[in-house]
Each structure stands twice: as C-alpha cells, then as structure tokens.
Design a protein around this motif. Sequence first.
Motif, PDB file in Angstrom:
ATOM      1  N   ALA A   1      10.268  12.339 -18.659  1.00 50.62           N
ATOM      2  CA  ALA A   1       9.061  11.835 -17.987  1.00 50.62           C
ATOM      3  C   ALA A   1       7.878  12.767 -18.245  1.00 50.62           C
ATOM      4  N   ARG A   2       8.146  14.041 -18.423  1.00 45.81           N
ATOM      5  CA  ARG A   2       7.084  15.023 -18.718  1.00 45.81           C
ATOM      6  C   ARG A   2       6.388  14.720 -20.034  1.00 45.81           C
ATOM      7  N   LEU A   3       7.073  14.019 -20.945  1.00 44.48           N
ATOM      8  CA  LEU A   3       6.447  13.644 -22.220  1.00 44.48           C
ATOM      9  C   LEU A   3       5.199  12.786 -21.998  1.00 44.48           C
ATOM     10  N   ALA A   4       5.141  12.060 -20.885  1.00 44.40           N
ATOM     11  CA  ALA A   4       3.966  11.226 -20.589  1.00 44.40           C
ATOM     12  C   ALA A   4       2.709  12.076 -20.433  1.00 44.40           C
ATOM     13  N   ASP A   5       2.865  13.363 -20.097  1.00 47.00           N
ATOM     14  CA  ASP A   5       1.703  14.243 -19.971  1.00 47.00           C
ATOM     15  C   ASP A   5       0.953  14.369 -21.294  1.00 47.00           C
ATOM     16  N   ALA A   6       1.671  14.257 -22.398  1.00 48.55           N
ATOM     17  CA  ALA A   6       1.036  14.381 -23.708  1.00 48.55           C
ATOM     18  C   ALA A   6       0.168  13.168 -24.032  1.00 48.55           C
ATOM     19  N   ASP A   7       0.406  12.044 -23.355  1.00 47.53           N
ATOM     20  CA  ASP A   7      -0.371  10.833 -23.620  1.00 47.53           C
ATOM     21  C   ASP A   7      -1.855  11.009 -23.324  1.00 47.53           C
ATOM     22  N   HIS A   8      -2.179  11.932 -22.429  1.00 45.24           N
ATOM     23  CA  HIS A   8      -3.565  12.082 -21.996  1.00 45.24           C
ATOM     24  C   HIS A   8      -4.228  13.329 -22.570  1.00 45.24           C
ATOM     25  N   LEU A   9      -3.537  13.979 -23.515  1.00 45.18           N
ATOM     26  CA  LEU A   9      -4.063  15.197 -24.109  1.00 45.18           C
ATOM     27  C   LEU A   9      -4.481  14.961 -25.556  1.00 45.18           C
ATOM     28  N   ALA A  10      -5.378  15.778 -26.028  1.00 49.48           N
ATOM     29  CA  ALA A  10      -5.700  15.758 -27.452  1.00 49.48           C
ATOM     30  C   ALA A  10      -4.495  16.309 -28.203  1.00 49.48           C
TER      31      ALA A  10
ATOM     32  N   ASP B   1      -3.936  18.805 -30.069  1.00 53.59           N
ATOM     33  CA  ASP B   1      -3.644  20.238 -29.990  1.00 53.59           C
ATOM     34  C   ASP B   1      -2.976  20.624 -28.672  1.00 53.59           C
ATOM     35  N   GLY B   2      -3.020  19.770 -27.670  1.00 57.70           N
ATOM     36  CA  GLY B   2      -2.350  20.038 -26.399  1.00 57.70           C
ATOM     37  C   GLY B   2      -0.912  19.547 -26.362  1.00 57.70           C
ATOM     38  N   HIS B   3      -0.506  18.766 -27.352  1.00 54.95           N
ATOM     39  CA  HIS B   3       0.849  18.214 -27.375  1.00 54.95           C
ATOM     40  C   HIS B   3       1.917  19.294 -27.548  1.00 54.95           C
ATOM     41  N   VAL B   4       1.612  20.316 -28.310  1.00 56.24           N
ATOM     42  CA  VAL B   4       2.611  21.340 -28.633  1.00 56.24           C
ATOM     43  C   VAL B   4       3.177  21.971 -27.367  1.00 56.24           C
ATOM     44  N   ALA B   5       2.327  22.332 -26.424  1.00 58.42           N
ATOM     45  CA  ALA B   5       2.799  22.972 -25.193  1.00 58.42           C
ATOM     46  C   ALA B   5       3.734  22.046 -24.416  1.00 58.42           C
ATOM     47  N   VAL B   6       3.395  20.764 -24.341  1.00 57.69           N
ATOM     48  CA  VAL B   6       4.247  19.805 -23.625  1.00 57.69           C
ATOM     49  C   VAL B   6       5.575  19.651 -24.345  1.00 57.69           C
ATOM     50  N   TYR B   7       5.541  19.478 -25.667  1.00 57.29           N
ATOM     51  CA  TYR B   7       6.776  19.292 -26.431  1.00 57.29           C
ATOM     52  C   TYR B   7       7.676  20.521 -26.337  1.00 57.29           C
ATOM     53  N   GLU B   8       7.095  21.714 -26.404  1.00 57.72           N
ATOM     54  CA  GLU B   8       7.898  22.929 -26.300  1.00 57.72           C
ATOM     55  C   GLU B   8       8.535  23.050 -24.919  1.00 57.72           C
ATOM     56  N   ASP B   9       7.790  22.687 -23.875  1.00 54.79           N
ATOM     57  CA  ASP B   9       8.319  22.735 -22.516  1.00 54.79           C
ATOM     58  C   ASP B   9       9.485  21.758 -22.357  1.00 54.79           C
TER      59      ASP B   9
END
Length: 92
Positions: free
Chosen positions: A48-57, A59-67
């Motif tokens: 479900a945390r992957l949905a956080d990347a939907d609202h980021l540019a 360059d912000g995806h990497v932090a979510v994917y790593e988490d």
Amino acid sequence: MTDEAAETRADAQGEAGAGAGAGAAAGPVALGIVRTPTGHAGVDAHLARLADADHLAADGHVAVYEDVHRGLREALTALDAPPVPGPYENRS
C-alpha cells in the motif's frame, strides 16, 4: 505490464494532457495499477505504501521503492527465522 495497465496509463496521460495549457508542465500522474491484497497484513501495508509514489515526481520514487523493498525483505527474512520458544518450553 498488462494490456489493462497500459490502457489505464494511456488514459491517465491523455486526461493530464487535455487539462494542461500550452507550455505548462504536467504533474505526476498515478498509473492506476491495482494492488491485490496478499492476506499478509505486513506485506499488504508495504505494498500500500507504493501508492505514495503516485503523487511524487520521478526523483521521489527511489525513496519509496527502497523503503518498500527493505520492508518486504524483512518480512521474507522473518519467515525463515526459527520460532522463539516461550518462557516455559525449555524445561527439562
């Protein structure tokens, strides 16, 4: 990518482009990928945390994917750990 996901992405990109004025930069657009629950609460929370990347540019995806990757790796590692004995299970 499935055909359905590709169509959803194309539709989302078309909608984003239709509302944007000439020269205006389009913001992040959710891909619309459906996340099917696994039945394991810990894994589902990380997915479900992957949905956080939907609202980021991008360059912000990497932090979510790593988490998410770290959390899923910990969940898998926990499956391999031997069970911890209770306080009274080691009596002789």
